[in-house]
Design an enzyme around this catalytic site. Structure first.
Site, PDB file in Angstrom:
ATOM      1  N   ALA A  97       0.843  -1.203   0.000  1.00 37.04           N
ATOM      2  CA  ALA A  97       0.000   0.000   0.000  1.00 37.04           C
ATOM      3  C   ALA A  97       0.870   1.241   0.000  1.00 37.04           C
ATOM      4  O   ALA A  97       1.988   1.235   0.544  1.00 37.04           O
ATOM      5  CB  ALA A  97      -0.905   0.015   1.221  1.00 37.04           C
ATOM      6  N   ASP A  98       0.355   2.270  -0.610  1.00 41.40           N
ATOM      7  CA  ASP A  98       1.015   3.581  -0.557  1.00 41.40           C
ATOM      8  C   ASP A  98       0.356   4.489   0.457  1.00 41.40           C
ATOM      9  O   ASP A  98       0.992   5.374   1.027  1.00 41.40           O
ATOM     10  CB  ASP A  98       1.022   4.232  -1.937  1.00 41.40           C
ATOM     11  N   ARG A  99      -0.948   4.285   0.655  1.00 46.47           N
ATOM     12  CA  ARG A  99      -1.657   5.043   1.686  1.00 46.47           C
ATOM     13  C   ARG A  99      -2.943   4.287   2.009  1.00 46.47           C
ATOM     14  O   ARG A  99      -3.736   3.968   1.120  1.00 46.47           O
ATOM     15  CB  ARG A  99      -1.991   6.448   1.177  1.00 46.47           C
ATOM     16  N   ALA A 154      -4.823   3.029  -1.289  1.00 41.57           N
ATOM     17  CA  ALA A 154      -4.180   3.404  -2.556  1.00 41.57           C
ATOM     18  C   ALA A 154      -2.950   2.532  -2.739  1.00 41.57           C
ATOM     19  O   ALA A 154      -2.122   2.416  -1.835  1.00 41.57           O
ATOM     20  CB  ALA A 154      -3.772   4.874  -2.530  1.00 41.57           C
TER      21      ALA A 154
END
Ligand code: MRU
Length: 384
Positions: A254-256, A264
Site C-alpha cells: 500500500a502507498d496510503r 491506494a
C-alpha cells in the site's frame, strides 16, 4: 546474500538504481537532498517505505557533510529552519505514498522539540536528526519481518481450516527488499510463507506500465529461489479462474491506507481486488503502520499521482547484443503516435474488497460495518 536497495553507513548513502534492474546491478550515490529528490522523482528508488527512508537519509548525509566541513550554522533556530525547508521540499517528490509525508512531519516535530531545549545548538540538532534517521532504517527492517510473520501465520491458519497444506499466492507491483530497507511487506509475507514451507508458488504480475513486477519482483523471487511464475496483468482473471493455479490469496502492499481502510496502491490493485471477490480469494494488504493515514478519512481524499504518457507509449530495455557488455538502454515506442494517454500511478481499492490489513503489530480484519478500525493497532492490541 539479501538484496539491498539502500546502503547507508552513517556518512554516505547510495541506492540500487532500479531503472537499470534487472539488467544491471549498479548503486548510485546520493550526496544531497537535491540528489535524493531526483532519485525518487525519476524512480531510481521507489516503493512507499523506501522513498521515505531515502528522503530522510539524503538530508542526513547532507547534514553530515556540512558538519564535517564546518559549514553548519551553530545556531539551533537556523538549522531548524534549514531542516524544515529541506523536508518540505522532499515531500514534493511524489505525492501518493504517505510514508514520506509522515516521516517528514515526524522529523519536523523532533527538530522543533529539540530546538526548544535550553542547550540546543545547530550541531546538536543535526546529531539528533542523524540518530533518528539511522533508527528509521533499522525499524523498517524489523517491521517488515514482523509483517511477514503475522501475514504468513494468518494465511496458514485460514488455509489449514480448508485442509490446504500449502498455498499459492498472487502479488502485484514490487513490495520487496527493493521497495523497503529489506525483506519487504507483501513480498515479506511471501518470503515468510516460503521459509516456513507453506508456499506452493508465488505468482507476480508484470505491473504495467512501469513493470515493477516483471523487472523487480521477478528479480527478487528468482534471487531467493522462490517457486514463482510471471503473468501479464491481463492474465490475472484467467489465473484465478484456473483450477490448476488454486490461488488462495492475493497479497499487495500500500502507498496510503485511509482511516476507513480504503487503500491506494499500484494501478491495477483495485481490479485484482474485484477479481478476488468474484472468485472467493482472500485479498490482503500488507503495510507498516506508517502507511496508515488516519488524517485521510477515505479513499476519495487521496491524491493520485499521474505520470508521463511516455511510460505507457514507450518501453525501455537493453539491446540484446549489449547484455553482456556495457549496458545500452534503448527506448522503443509501442503506441500509435498521436493517441492521448491517461497514466495514473495508483488506484484506490475500497475497504469493502479487502479482507485484512497486515501490520507489524498484527492483522486487522475488516469490521462488520465494511470498514477497518485501526485504534487497536495504534493502541497496541490488534485483533489477530
Ligand atoms: O510507483 P511505485 O513503484 O513507487 O509503487 C509502489 C507500490 O505501489 C507498492 O505496492 C507500495 O509502495 C508498497 S511498497 C512496500
Amino acid at each position: 546474500m539479501a538484496l539491498q536497495a539502500i546502503k547507508y553507513d552513517g556518512t554516505s548513502l547510495s541506492v540500487l538504481d532500479q531503472l537499470q534492474l534487472p539488467h544491471l546491478v549498479k548503486y548510485v550515490p546520493i550526496r544531497t537532498v537535491q540528489e535524493g529528490w531526483q532519485a525518487i522523482r525519476e524512480m531510481r528508488v521507489r516503493g512507499a517505505p523506501a522513498i521515505a527512508i531515502v528522503a530522510i537519509l539524503s538530508l542526513a548525509v547532507e547534514l553530515r557533510t556540512l558538519l564535517t566541513e564546518g559549514k553548519l550554522s551553530p545556531v539551533a533556530d537556523e538549522v531548524r529552519t534549514f531542516i524544515t525547508e529541506k523536508l518540505r521540499y522532499l515531500v514534493t517528490s511524489r505525492p501518493t505514498a504517505v510514508n514520506l509525508g509522515d516521516a517528514a512531519r515526524k522529523f519536523e516535530r523532533l527538530i522543533a522539540v529539540h530546538a526548544k531545549e535550553k542547550d540546543s545548538t545547530g550541531h546538536s540538532l543535526a546529531i539528533a536528526f542523524l540518530k533518528e534517521a539511522e533508527q528509521m532504517l533499522t525499524n523498517d527492517l524489523n517491521d517488515n519481518r514482523n509483517i511477514g510473520a503475522y501475514g504468513a501465520k494468518w494465511i496458514v491458519e485460514k488455509a489449514l481450516l480448508q485442509g490446504r497444506k500449502t498455498v499459492n499466492v498472487l502479488t502485484h507491483c514490487n513490495t520487496g527488499s527493493l521497495a523497503t530497507s529489506g525483506y519487504g511487506t507483501a513480498l515479506g509475507v511471501i518470503r515468510s510463507l516460503h521459509s516456513s514451507h507453506y508456499l506452493g508458488r508465488a505468482y507476480c504480475t508484470e505491473t504495467r506500465p512501469y513493470n515493477q513486477g516483471a523487472r523487480l519482483t521477478a528479480f527478487e523471487l528468482v534471487h531467493d529461489n522462490i517457486p514463482s511464475t510471471l503473468i501479464t496483468d491481463s492474465m490475472a482473471a484467467a489465473l484465478l479462474a484456473s483450477k490448476n493455479s488454486e490461488i488462495f490469496a492475493i497479497v499487495v502492499g500500500a502507498d496510503r491506507v485511509a482511516a476507513n481502510g480504503d487503500t491506494a496502491n499500484k494501478i491495477g490493485t483495485y481490479g485484482l481486488a474485484v477479481l478476488a471477490k468474484h472468485h472467493g480469494v482472500k485479498f490482503l494488504v500488507a503495510a507498516p503502520r506508517t502507511t496508515i493515514d488516519r488524517e485521510t478519512k477515505s479513499g476519495e481524499d487521496i491524491v493520485i499521482e499521474e505520470r508521463p504518457a511516455s511510460e505507457v507509449t514507450n518501453i525501455k530495455g537493453p539491446l540484446e547484443e549489449d547484455v553482456t557488455g556495457p549496458l545500452r538502454m534503448e527506448t522503443i515506442r509501442i503506441a500509435a503516435p498521436g493517441i492521448d494517454v491517461w497514466n495514473p500511478a495508483f488506484d484506490v481499492t475500497p475497504a469493502a474488497l479487502i479482507d485484512a490489513i497486515i501490520t507489524e503489530v498484527g492483522v486487522v480484519e475488516r469490521g462488520s460495518d465494511g470498514y477497518f478500525h485501526f485504534d487497536a493497532v495504534f493502541d497496541g492490541s490488534p485483533n489477530s
